[in-house]
Design a protein around this motif. Sequence first.
Motif, PDB file in Angstrom:
ATOM      1  N   ASP A  37      22.499  24.960  13.089  1.00 58.36           N
ATOM      2  CA  ASP A  37      22.147  24.285  11.838  1.00 58.36           C
ATOM      3  C   ASP A  37      20.672  24.455  11.520  1.00 58.36           C
ATOM      4  N   VAL A  40      14.911  23.740  16.488  1.00 57.90           N
ATOM      5  CA  VAL A  40      14.427  22.454  17.001  1.00 57.90           C
ATOM      6  C   VAL A  40      13.076  22.671  17.684  1.00 57.90           C
ATOM      7  N   VAL A  60      23.569  17.286  19.139  1.00 63.04           N
ATOM      8  CA  VAL A  60      22.878  16.221  18.402  1.00 63.04           C
ATOM      9  C   VAL A  60      21.497  16.688  17.952  1.00 63.04           C
ATOM     10  N   GLU A  61      20.781  17.381  18.836  1.00 60.93           N
ATOM     11  CA  GLU A  61      19.458  17.892  18.492  1.00 60.93           C
ATOM     12  C   GLU A  61      19.542  18.885  17.332  1.00 60.93           C
ATOM     13  N   ASP A  62      20.566  19.727  17.349  1.00 60.08           N
ATOM     14  CA  ASP A  62      20.745  20.709  16.282  1.00 60.08           C
ATOM     15  C   ASP A  62      20.993  20.028  14.941  1.00 60.08           C
ATOM     16  N   GLN A  63      21.730  18.931  14.960  1.00 58.48           N
ATOM     17  CA  GLN A  63      22.000  18.200  13.723  1.00 58.48           C
ATOM     18  C   GLN A  63      20.767  17.460  13.216  1.00 58.48           C
ATOM     19  N   ARG A  64      19.977  16.919  14.142  1.00 60.40           N
ATOM     20  CA  ARG A  64      18.852  16.071  13.750  1.00 60.40           C
ATOM     21  C   ARG A  64      17.513  16.801  13.712  1.00 60.40           C
ATOM     22  N   GLY A  65      17.454  17.995  14.326  1.00 61.74           N
ATOM     23  CA  GLY A  65      16.219  18.765  14.302  1.00 61.74           C
ATOM     24  C   GLY A  65      15.124  18.204  15.183  1.00 61.74           C
ATOM     25  N   LYS A  66      15.503  17.459  16.212  1.00 61.98           N
ATOM     26  CA  LYS A  66      14.519  16.818  17.092  1.00 61.98           C
ATOM     27  C   LYS A  66      14.940  17.009  18.548  1.00 61.98           C
ATOM     28  N   VAL A  69      17.281  14.156  21.902  1.00 62.73           N
ATOM     29  CA  VAL A  69      17.751  12.920  21.260  1.00 62.73           C
ATOM     30  C   VAL A  69      19.256  12.705  21.461  1.00 62.73           C
TER      31      VAL A  69
END
Length: 205
Positions: A37, A40, A60-66, A69
Amino acid sequence: MEHYPGAAEWVPDTGGLPRVRNALPDCRGCDLWEYADQVVPGDGPAEARMMLVGEQPGDVEDQRGKAFVGPAGRLLDKALVEAGIDRADVYLTNAVKHFRFEERGKRRIHKTPAVGHIVACQPWLARELAIVKPELVVVLGATAARALLGTGFKVTAQRGQPVELADGTPAMATVHPSAVVRSREYRRDFGLFVDDLRAAVAMLG
């Protein structure tokens, strides 16, 4: 081994962490950008004394960019607290900046980065190390160890022991927190992971 052009042409050779973060989305050094996505970036202060390097972002990191997490990140947070480390004081990043996965139905399952991905992404990690100049690098898991300590390094045999990166930067390797999340001996392995982080604090002095 698959060969990719590598990230070097996209990595800025001047400027600080904000410039690195701004440049990362343009990287086409390997094929992972096509499927993830988003990229990061690392997270934390440029003056951090300790840098923790993991494998790659998760779902989750790929979705949130952080970074850190998801489930492994939450476990890492808990372990940092137990070891007396403030997450806000450390720099967290990954050897590979995009999520590699395989799809199973609607789920995206983690897939270990190939050697070609690790090599292609190395210039980003090298730039982060050059900017932060950490006094100690904590290497989390086998993929990060391959990127920073070479193919002959075995985390299981050498975890918790003082080592050095190729440039002489003090380092220490331990397991990736995701391995503790999956462990059937969770309490034992969480305790060992915290012990390694405490050893890292002692190395900093």
